[in-house]
Design an enzyme around this catalytic site. Sequence first.
Site: not given
Ligand code: NAD
Ligand code: AKB
Length: 315
Positions: A9, A12, A139, A143
């Site tokens: 991923g 992202g 979601y 998690k």
């Molecule tokens: P994002 O949605 O920006 O990126 C996720 C990436 O995963 C995307 O590029 C998507 O193409 C890829 N993806 C989806 N399905 C896939 C698959 N089957 N195989 C390969 N790639 C795949 O998410 P992010 O914000 O970069 O978050 C990354 C991680 O951190 C996630 O696990 C998310 O739950 C966690 N997280 C993020 C936040 C936040 O605020 N950004 C907060 C809490 C937790």
């Molecule tokens: C979302 O809003 O889904 C994420 C998170 C807090 O996990 N940014």
Amino acid sequence: MSEKILVTGAGGQIGTELVTKLVEKYGVDQVISSDLRISEGSQNTIQLDVTNKENLEAVCLEYGISQIYHLAAILSAKGEENPLWAWQVNMGSLFNVFETARKLNLTRIFYPSSIAVFGLEAPKKLTPQHAVLIPESIYGISKAAGENLANYYFKRYGLDVRSVRYPGLIGYKSLPGGGTTDYAVEIYHKAVLHEPFECYLQSDAALPMMYMEDALNATLQIMEVDSSRLSLRTGYNIAGCSFDPAEITESVRKYYPDFEVTYKPDFRQKIAESWPASIDDSIARNDWGWTPHYGLEEMTAEMINNLRKKYSGKN
Ligand code: NAD
Ligand code: AKB
């Protein structure tokens, strides 16, 4: 021996920035970025659907992978639009990563959890590490289950999985991918572009948030610390700052006094209502010395300064 790292991923919001940090630390040849779709010609970047176990294992063998940062997931808002798909991606990919890591004896796995693990029964303010986990969103359910699976693989197989519960992340280099906290990134873009902003949360929907630099530091820090300092193998609470849409608007108006914000809450308001307003991260602070460096005002200054450069073509 130097680590060889696979980031799933990687295209992202977090991956875009984390890969740069990992390359700085380990060197460009040691980091393989992967995602469902990749841009042509990107160095050390491969196409990988992590729900396909055979392909994941083949990639790990081909590149001699020793660590995985497993970022691929479907976030909270997108997940509510298609819960079955969110579960299949989030849990299916996690099982694949853990099984591959166990089978190939990988040295360390990073699994990002979220403040979404909490639900309505948890205390809203300064939510403690061990508050009850009854999440409302698919979601959050994935998690919470993922954290338990991480703990299981550690205890049963000795797999060195490390995890933090990120709050909503805010950075200027990448855009968020379908979460409930995304508004707090978009609001800065709108202000700098002199456009009005319509917020999908209520003005008083306070949530835990964090500047991306702090989140990246937490990630690298927990992955580097000696295993003996980690008392938890679920996900560590980590806190940055906490604010609601009215408060971030006030902060932005110090730079753009005429910035217009209206409110039109949608389904994401219910998700936000089920999450903490702020987080108690004392266990992470005690165990591995976690400390955030950005509050709301420092973050606003950084976001506005950098987005101004970006939109004027200097960044
Ligand atoms: P994002 O949605 O920006 O990126 C996720 C990436 O995963 C995307 O590029 C998507 O193409 C890829 N993806 C989806 N399905 C896939 C698959 N089957 N195989 C390969 N790639 C795949 O998410 P992010 O914000 O970069 O978050 C990354 C991680 O951190 C996630 O696990 C998310 O739950 C966690 N997280 C993020 C936040 C936040 O605020 N950004 C907060 C809490 C937790
Ligand atoms: C979302 O809003 O889904 C994420 C998170 C807090 O996990 N940014």
